[in-house]
Design an enzyme around this catalytic site. Structure first.
Site, PDB file in Angstrom:
ATOM      1  CE1 TYR A 184      -3.996   2.099   0.757  1.00  8.75           C
ATOM      2  CE2 TYR A 184      -2.601   3.140   2.414  1.00  8.75           C
ATOM      3  CZ  TYR A 184      -3.758   3.127   1.653  1.00  8.75           C
ATOM      4  OH  TYR A 184      -4.676   4.134   1.786  1.00  8.75           O
TER       5      TYR A 184
ATOM      6  CE  LYS B 216      -3.628   5.099  -1.259  1.00  9.71           C
ATOM      7  NZ  LYS B 216      -4.717   5.569  -2.152  1.00  9.71           N
TER       8      LYS B 216
END
Length: 536
Positions: A164, A168
């Site tokens: 993740y 991002k």
């Protein structure tokens, strides 16, 4: 109240708009006149299942507010189909908010390739697919506003979120590059790092339940609304927002240190590590990579004038140290006595330099200008360094090599002095170094009095990287006898005490033969109330 920001006539696509942040963005835009494509696949937090209920509910809310909206149920991995929905319904796209996301939190040691790929597919490739589809539309019309949704995990990292965090972080770089490419076409691209109690955050358990209400998704939407408005010209920015807090992030680079390549080694990096990694008032913020490279190359070029682990010339050459000292008439009289002004204490001419009790006649020997500057340098030795940033020479081990002094005007009988010290030059002498400190001195009113240069030699302190100055060859001595011989002898007619000298009176206790022992003190029968007798 200022005029309301409206989006009349603008078409917006909001992905993941069925809940949380996406829903808040869609409702704000729809309530302010935008035509909204509410995209939501209707999946759970893991990206599983399909339902149209979430998107349909938000469309109904917008229409209830008097706005226009249509639902779209495609995955962001099929971004071109979502854009096709917007074109079919409204004919164009002006705003794109890449908000959709899923989680696959797990420690890296246990993470599977599938768990890695799926996160990149939805977050990064999904944003790419949508943006790539709207890009030619925005370029052709000369207008566009695009928002990427990053996270604190993408800025700082987070345990159990390597997949993740990577995705991002990728969106931040994606947006920054797009901002450059879209600038000339009035396409503004920005990134938000929201702090909100969205479905993903609640499910992750990062925030305690009692703060969920304080971090409602609706608190993020106003910033997104501004960034999406035609009046906002910011681009390439990264903004943190949540609970009413709004802030902008930027990259920061420490001042760093240029290490001379002639002596470069892991050990040299270790010795300079604190300076390399220190963030302070000299840290820099670059708008783009080109600006950073220009500043870096300028600093590399500046090392032509030298620099090593002892002297950082690019810093030290611009550093200034300010110090204060003072002297009295007694100090000036002592100096005059020390250099032999009182060969005959009854000489009226000499009394001008040693009689501190005749203020209107008192004079200060010009050469005393050396002392305050030396005092400043001695203070530096005592402290271990001369309060000049970038200068790390071992001053306590230095050898005073040369002294240069310029006088601007006669010295006052007593004065408070202000000294400004800087590094004039640092010289490479092979296995040793030489520093030249320049000291400008004024009185307390800023009137220039004198200037000094103190040259010091540091044996065993390698000068590699500093300026190389060839030594001036000694002139060849002529093969003949000297033109003149001058011999000087220490004056034996010295005063027995300070007071006798300054009063012009000979002590009754004056010895006719100087004593070779170390300095001793006893009372002077003539001037005991004034001073202590000094017998050599």
């Amino acid at each position: 109240m200022s005029q309301e920001l409206r989006f009349d006539g603008k078409v917006a696509i909001v992905t993941g708009a069925g809940n949380g942040l996406g829903r808040a963005h869609a409702l704000l835009l729809g309530a302010r006149g935008a035509k909204v494509v509410v995209n939501d696949l209707g999946v759970n937090l893991e990206g599983l299942g399909v339902s149209s209920a979430a998107a349909d509910a938000v469309v109904a809310e917008i229409r209830a507010l008097g706005g226009e909206a249509v639902a779209d149920y495609h995955s962001v991995a099929e971004g071109e189909k979502i854009v096709a929905t917007a074109l079919q319904a409204f004919g164009t796209v002006d705003i794109l908010i890449n908000n959709a996301g899923i989680l696959r939190d797990i420690s890296f040691a246990k993470m599977t390739e599938e768990q890695w790929d799926l996160i990149q597919e939805i977050h990064v490739k999904g944003a790419f697919k949508l943006t790539h589809a709207v890009w030619p539309i925005m370029r052709e019309k000369g207008y566009g506003r695009i928002i990427m949704t990053a996270s604190g995990a993408g800025i700082f990292g987070n345990f159990g979120q390597c997949n993740y965090s990577t995705a991002k972080s990728g969106l931040i770089g994606f947006a920054k590059s797009l901002a450059f490419e879209g600038g000339s076409k009035n396409i503004r691209v920005n990134t938000i790092a929201p702090i909100a109690a969205s479905r993903l955050v609640i499910a992750s358990g990062i925030l305690p339940e009692d703060v969920h209400a304080k971090l409602a998704s609706e608190h993020v939407a106003p910033l997104v609304g501004w960034l999406c408005h035609e009046d906002c010209q910011d681009t390439g920015g990264l903004f943190e927002v949540g609970g009413g807090f709004h802030a902008k992030y930027r990259w920061e680079r420490s001042q760093g240190r240029v290490l001379h390549t002639d002596t470069l080694s892991p050990e040299l990096v270790r010795e300079n590590w604190e300076r390399i990694s220190q963030f302070d008032e000299h840290s820099v913020h670059h708008v783009n990579g080109g600006e950073g490279f220009q500043e870096l190359f300028a600093r590399l070029d500046s090392t032509a004038k030298g620099g090593n682990q002892y002297v950082d010339m690019e810093v030290a050459s611009n550093a200034v140290s300010t110090l204060e000292t003072q002297y009295t008439q007694t100090d000036a009289a002592l100096y005059a006595l020390a250099v032999g002004a009182a060969k005959d204490p009854l000489d009226e001419t000499e009394l001008l330099y040693i009689n501190e009790f005749k203020d209107e006649e008192f004079r200060v020997l010009p050469t005393m200008a050396v002392l305050p500057a030396t005092q400043v340098f001695l203070q530096a030795i005592k402290s271990g360094k001369p309060s000049l940033e970038g200068l790390e020479l071992p001053f306590a081990n230095g050898l005073h090599g040369e002294q240069y002094t310029e006088m601007y005007r006669p010295l006052p009988p007593a004065a408070k002095l202000q000294h400004t010290m800087r590094l004039k030059q640092a010289i490479d002498k092979g296995r040793s170094s030489v520093s030249i400190l320049a000291i400008e001195t004024t009185d307390e009113n800023g009137v220039p009095l004198f200037y000094n240069e103190i040259t010091s030699f540091y044996a065993g302190v390698p000068g590699a990287g500093l300026e190389k100055v060839p030594s001036t060859p000694l002139p060849e001595l002529p093969a003949r006898a000297p033109d003149a011989l001058i011999a000087e002898q220490t004056e034996v007619n010295r005063p027995c005490c300070i007071a006798c000298a300054v009063t012009g009176t000979r002590c009754t206790s004056t010895r006719t033969t100087p004593r070779p022992q170390a300095t001793r003190s006893r009372s002077c029968t003539v001037c005991a109330p004034l001073a202590t007798l000094v017998v050599m």
